[in-house]
Design a protein around this motif. Sequence first.
Motif, PDB file in Angstrom:
ATOM      1  N   LEU A  52     -10.640  14.652   9.142  1.00  0.00           N
ATOM      2  CA  LEU A  52     -10.695  15.743   8.212  1.00  0.00           C
ATOM      3  C   LEU A  52      -9.493  16.406   8.217  1.00  0.00           C
ATOM      4  N   TYR A  53      -8.968  16.846   7.072  1.00  0.00           N
ATOM      5  CA  TYR A  53      -7.562  17.196   7.011  1.00  0.00           C
ATOM      6  C   TYR A  53      -7.471  18.834   6.862  1.00  0.00           C
ATOM      7  N   LYS A  54      -6.548  19.378   7.296  1.00  0.00           N
ATOM      8  CA  LYS A  54      -6.231  20.663   7.250  1.00  0.00           C
ATOM      9  C   LYS A  54      -4.932  20.716   6.418  1.00  0.00           C
ATOM     10  N   GLN A 106      -4.314   6.052  -7.611  1.00  0.00           N
ATOM     11  CA  GLN A 106      -3.307   6.572  -6.758  1.00  0.00           C
ATOM     12  C   GLN A 106      -2.613   5.335  -5.974  1.00  0.00           C
ATOM     13  N   LEU A 107      -1.508   5.373  -5.557  1.00  0.00           N
ATOM     14  CA  LEU A 107      -0.697   4.457  -4.778  1.00  0.00           C
ATOM     15  C   LEU A 107      -0.795   2.983  -5.797  1.00  0.00           C
ATOM     16  N   TRP A 108      -0.137   2.955  -6.664  1.00  0.00           N
ATOM     17  CA  TRP A 108       0.040   2.020  -7.719  1.00  0.00           C
ATOM     18  C   TRP A 108      -1.423   1.360  -8.002  1.00  0.00           C
ATOM     19  N   ASN A 109      -2.376   2.278  -8.049  1.00  0.00           N
ATOM     20  CA  ASN A 109      -3.722   1.880  -8.376  1.00  0.00           C
ATOM     21  C   ASN A 109      -4.266   1.073  -7.317  1.00  0.00           C
ATOM     22  N   ILE A 110      -3.765   1.078  -5.977  1.00  0.00           N
ATOM     23  CA  ILE A 110      -4.575   0.420  -4.747  1.00  0.00           C
ATOM     24  C   ILE A 110      -5.716   1.271  -4.713  1.00  0.00           C
ATOM     25  N   ILE A 111      -5.675   2.271  -5.057  1.00  0.00           N
ATOM     26  CA  ILE A 111      -7.139   2.958  -5.006  1.00  0.00           C
ATOM     27  C   ILE A 111      -7.386   3.413  -6.489  1.00  0.00           C
ATOM     28  N   ALA A 112      -8.345   2.833  -6.910  1.00  0.00           N
ATOM     29  CA  ALA A 112      -8.836   3.152  -8.469  1.00  0.00           C
ATOM     30  C   ALA A 112      -9.209   4.294  -8.794  1.00  0.00           C
ATOM     31  N   PRO A 113      -9.509   4.706  -9.920  1.00  0.00           N
ATOM     32  CA  PRO A 113     -10.082   6.057 -10.217  1.00  0.00           C
ATOM     33  C   PRO A 113     -11.611   6.026  -9.651  1.00  0.00           C
ATOM     34  N   ARG A 114     -11.714   7.414  -9.268  1.00  0.00           N
ATOM     35  CA  ARG A 114     -13.033   7.784  -8.625  1.00  0.00           C
ATOM     36  C   ARG A 114     -13.940   8.823  -9.542  1.00  0.00           C
ATOM     37  N   GLU A 115     -15.235   8.854  -9.047  1.00  0.00           N
ATOM     38  CA  GLU A 115     -15.973   9.999  -9.661  1.00  0.00           C
ATOM     39  C   GLU A 115     -16.618  10.538  -8.515  1.00  0.00           C
ATOM     40  N   PHE A 116     -16.843  11.997  -8.642  1.00  0.00           N
ATOM     41  CA  PHE A 116     -17.463  12.768  -7.706  1.00  0.00           C
ATOM     42  C   PHE A 116     -18.470  13.503  -8.496  1.00  0.00           C
ATOM     43  N   VAL A 117     -19.494  13.885  -7.745  1.00  0.00           N
ATOM     44  CA  VAL A 117     -20.519  15.011  -8.147  1.00  0.00           C
ATOM     45  C   VAL A 117     -20.514  15.901  -6.786  1.00  0.00           C
ATOM     46  N   LEU A 177     -13.658   7.942   0.210  1.00  0.00           N
ATOM     47  CA  LEU A 177     -13.261   7.231  -1.187  1.00  0.00           C
ATOM     48  C   LEU A 177     -14.373   6.292  -1.615  1.00  0.00           C
ATOM     49  N   ARG A 178     -14.768   5.455  -0.633  1.00  0.00           N
ATOM     50  CA  ARG A 178     -15.571   4.389  -0.734  1.00  0.00           C
ATOM     51  C   ARG A 178     -15.007   3.394  -1.312  1.00  0.00           C
ATOM     52  N   ASP A 187      -4.979   7.205   4.043  1.00  0.00           N
ATOM     53  CA  ASP A 187      -4.509   8.385   4.868  1.00  0.00           C
ATOM     54  C   ASP A 187      -3.309   8.796   4.336  1.00  0.00           C
ATOM     55  N   THR A 188      -2.451   7.817   3.895  1.00  0.00           N
ATOM     56  CA  THR A 188      -1.225   7.988   3.253  1.00  0.00           C
ATOM     57  C   THR A 188      -1.254   8.924   1.806  1.00  0.00           C
ATOM     58  N   ALA A 189      -2.441   8.533   1.012  1.00  0.00           N
ATOM     59  CA  ALA A 189      -2.653   9.092  -0.248  1.00  0.00           C
ATOM     60  C   ALA A 189      -3.070  10.594   0.002  1.00  0.00           C
ATOM     61  N   MET A 190      -3.944  10.577   1.070  1.00  0.00           N
ATOM     62  CA  MET A 190      -4.912  12.077   1.424  1.00  0.00           C
ATOM     63  C   MET A 190      -3.681  13.225   1.702  1.00  0.00           C
ATOM     64  N   SER A 191      -2.661  12.710   2.701  1.00  0.00           N
ATOM     65  CA  SER A 191      -1.450  13.738   3.074  1.00  0.00           C
ATOM     66  C   SER A 191      -0.782  13.970   1.835  1.00  0.00           C
ATOM     67  N   SER A 192      -0.327  12.867   1.180  1.00  0.00           N
ATOM     68  CA  SER A 192       0.507  13.511   0.071  1.00  0.00           C
ATOM     69  C   SER A 192      -0.040  14.199  -1.112  1.00  0.00           C
ATOM     70  N   THR A 193      -1.388  13.870  -1.154  1.00  0.00           N
ATOM     71  CA  THR A 193      -2.129  14.645  -2.355  1.00  0.00           C
ATOM     72  C   THR A 193      -2.235  16.115  -2.031  1.00  0.00           C
ATOM     73  N   LEU A 194      -2.583  16.122  -0.900  1.00  0.00           N
ATOM     74  CA  LEU A 194      -2.653  17.689  -0.134  1.00  0.00           C
ATOM     75  C   LEU A 194      -1.484  18.427  -0.573  1.00  0.00           C
ATOM     76  N   ALA A 195      -0.238  17.851  -0.066  1.00  0.00           N
ATOM     77  CA  ALA A 195       1.101  18.408  -0.080  1.00  0.00           C
ATOM     78  C   ALA A 195       1.394  18.846  -1.681  1.00  0.00           C
ATOM     79  N   ASN A 196       1.117  17.763  -2.339  1.00  0.00           N
ATOM     80  CA  ASN A 196       1.448  17.891  -3.951  1.00  0.00           C
ATOM     81  C   ASN A 196       0.423  18.925  -4.550  1.00  0.00           C
TER      82      ASN A 196
END
Length: 207
Positions: A52-54, A106-117, A177-178, A187-196
């Motif tokens: 859980l990120y804050k 994200q991360l040079w596409n290590i994390i591929a595009p995601r879909e959410f509902v 992210l599944r 974890d790296t992506a989440m921290s950076s994404t939230l700061a950005n």
Amino acid sequence: MDLLPNPAPLATKLRNTLVQYHSIGDSEWRVAKKTKDATVWRKPSEEFSGYLYKAQGVVEDVTNRIVDHIRPGPYRLDWDSLMTTMDIMETFEENCCVMRYTTAGQLWNIIAPREFVDFSYTTGYEDGLLTCGISLDYGEVRPNFVRGFNHPCGWFCVPLKDYPSHSLLTGYIQTELRGMLPQSAVDTAMSSTLANFYSDLKKALKT
């Protein structure tokens, strides 16, 4: 695929969960990233095996305008570089809807595009607003996307007492992210994404 839930009890439960996160003591959080715009902390999630990120920072604008840029609506796609599409699938009331959106790789596409509902709900909190959401297993998963899942997430936005034209924006995010991903990359992506998120939002509000 589930049917759509009854929005009223889901909205109440979601709000109560976010208020509970908002009361977690400082000692339970560990700093994950610090920038000039925001500080990001994390703690193990009680919902799934990730964190859980804050995130928290002061934004120079009034509460209503900030929340209008964050919640589902025309502004969000304009400035949020992570979000690539967004459709409102169902609207229950003005402040309550189901949306489907996609995110960029994200991360040079290590994390591929995601879909959410996500079920999304915006309500008053103290002198400001809370906009919150949770993912639903609803709608067909589109090809070329992995369906991610947001456990209860939300943004509290309240005016600063001495500077009402500035707001304190505090977010709680726990995204599963599944797919086959190394947890360290997530974890790296989440921290950076939230700061950005904060720096992008501030730029958008100034235009």
